[in-house]
Write an enzyme that holds these catalytic residues in place. Structure first.
Site, PDB file in Angstrom:
ATOM      1  N   MET A 157      -2.813  -3.176  -1.781  1.00 12.47           N
ATOM      2  CA  MET A 157      -3.447  -1.874  -1.608  1.00 12.47           C
ATOM      3  C   MET A 157      -2.389  -0.914  -1.062  1.00 12.47           C
ATOM      4  SD  MET A 157      -6.939  -0.957   0.523  1.00 12.47           S
ATOM      5  CE  MET A 157      -8.014  -1.975  -0.466  1.00 12.47           C
ATOM      6  N   ASP A 158      -2.210   0.199  -1.740  1.00 16.65           N
ATOM      7  CA  ASP A 158      -1.164   1.131  -1.310  1.00 16.65           C
ATOM      8  C   ASP A 158      -1.579   1.867  -0.037  1.00 16.65           C
ATOM      9  OD1 ASP A 158      -2.563   3.667  -2.006  1.00 16.65           O
ATOM     10  OD2 ASP A 158      -2.382   2.905  -4.043  1.00 16.65           O
ATOM     11  N   LYS A 159      -0.637   2.578   0.546  1.00 17.37           N
ATOM     12  CA  LYS A 159      -0.839   3.201   1.858  1.00 17.37           C
ATOM     13  C   LYS A 159      -1.919   4.279   1.842  1.00 17.37           C
ATOM     14  CE  LYS A 159       2.980   6.520   1.288  1.00 17.37           C
ATOM     15  NZ  LYS A 159       3.396   6.075  -0.060  1.00 17.37           N
ATOM     16  N   THR A 161      -4.697   4.278  -0.123  1.00 18.76           N
ATOM     17  CA  THR A 161      -6.029   3.745  -0.425  1.00 18.76           C
ATOM     18  C   THR A 161      -6.636   3.145   0.837  1.00 18.76           C
ATOM     19  OG1 THR A 161      -5.343   3.225  -2.686  1.00 18.76           O
ATOM     20  CG2 THR A 161      -7.333   2.158  -1.880  1.00 18.76           C
TER      21      THR A 161
END
Length: 289
Positions: A157-159, A161
């Site tokens: 999960m990217d920063k 999201t």
């Protein structure tokens, strides 16, 4: 209704009273397979293999469960003679470990970990990547007080999201949800830079083609009592980046993505940045997907 007509219709009729009863009982013909079937072997027969005890596990899985390395790497260590069970070198693939066995891996005695499962409501500016970033911290910091076991997030999960993220030390579960054909449902709430046109919403609901591949969307709708730029979307792909790509394909920019459900789990009553252990039933459900 006439009874005789009813009998004709149903095809059922009682035998007449003057018909003689047969003195022998007829048996249905046996199926050919049944005629050639061998007599059942008694359970206590020595020819019947004993069922494998449920508390025995393969050696490579035992090593993987301990957190030493992956199951595939464990196979390499076993083949090279670097693993001992009860003081004896084991190179046999598929060797099973029983409770009480002492496993020595590359010179160190392994202690199997208890399987643990947690869900986190991830805030913004935390990343699942192990790459060092001075501006963004790793999500593992947020569950540091949950356990002393070595935990890993399921999926990335990217920063930017936010939302539901599951952690565990169960390598089988992590591997299971990393497979490309894993089709567990995920629900996202997406905030767009402008209102989503109804015709675009209908097009998305019928599926979107990205990079030549058709992506099926389970559900997509406006969020009730919210502006038309607040959208709920249900997908089975594990890649969060696909959510952005869907709306970008229709010339919308995603301002925010929040995962509200993952494989039947929700973040209900879980404040942002907080975690909780999964219930026993939730763990069972996760394993059965």
């Amino acid at each position: 209704m006439n009874n005789s007509n009813n009998k004709k219709r149903t095809g059922l009729s009682k035998p007449s009273g003057d018909r003689k009863k047969s003195t022998t009982t007829s048996k249905p013909a046996m199926d050919k397979r049944s005629q050639n079937r061998k007599p059942a072997v008694k359970k206590d027969s020595p020819n019947v293999p004993k069922p494998i005890k449920s508390d025995e596990i393969r050696l490579n899985k035992y090593i993987s469960n301990s957190g030493a390395c992956s199951r595939r790497d464990a196979d390499i260590y076993i083949q090279s003679g670097n693993v001992k069970v009860n003081g004896i070198v084991v190179t046999e693939m598929g060797h099973k470990v029983k409770p009480g066995d002492v496993v020595n891996f590359d010179g160190a005695t392994l202690m199997p970990e208890k399987k643990e499962y947690f869900v986190l409501n991830k805030p913004k500016n935390f990343t699942t990547s192990n790459d060092e970033d001075g501006d963004h911290r790793n999500v593992l910091e947020l569950i540091k007080g949950a356990t002393t076991s070595r935990m890993q997030p399921i999926g990335r999960m990217d920063k930017n999201t936010t939302g539901l993220l599951v952690f565990t030390n169960d390598t089988d579960i992590i591997r299971k949800f990393s497979l490309p054909n894993q089709k567990s449902p995920k629900i996202y709430q997406v905030t767009l830079d402008k209102n989503l046109k109804f015709e675009d919403l209908e097009k998305i609901s019928k599926g979107v083609t990205l990079d030549g591949h058709k992506l099926f969307v389970d559900e997509v709708s406006y969020i009730e009592n919210e502006p038309k730029n607040e959208i709920g979307i249900k997908l089975r792909t594990p890649n969060v980046k696909v959510v952005r790509a869907i709306f970008e394909n229709f010339n919308y920019t995603t301002i925010k993505i929040d995962r509200v459900a993952f494989a039947g789990l929700t973040k209900k009553n879980l404040p942002r940045g907080n975690w909780r252990p999964l219930t026993e039933q939730e763990i069972i459900n996760l394993k059965n997907i």
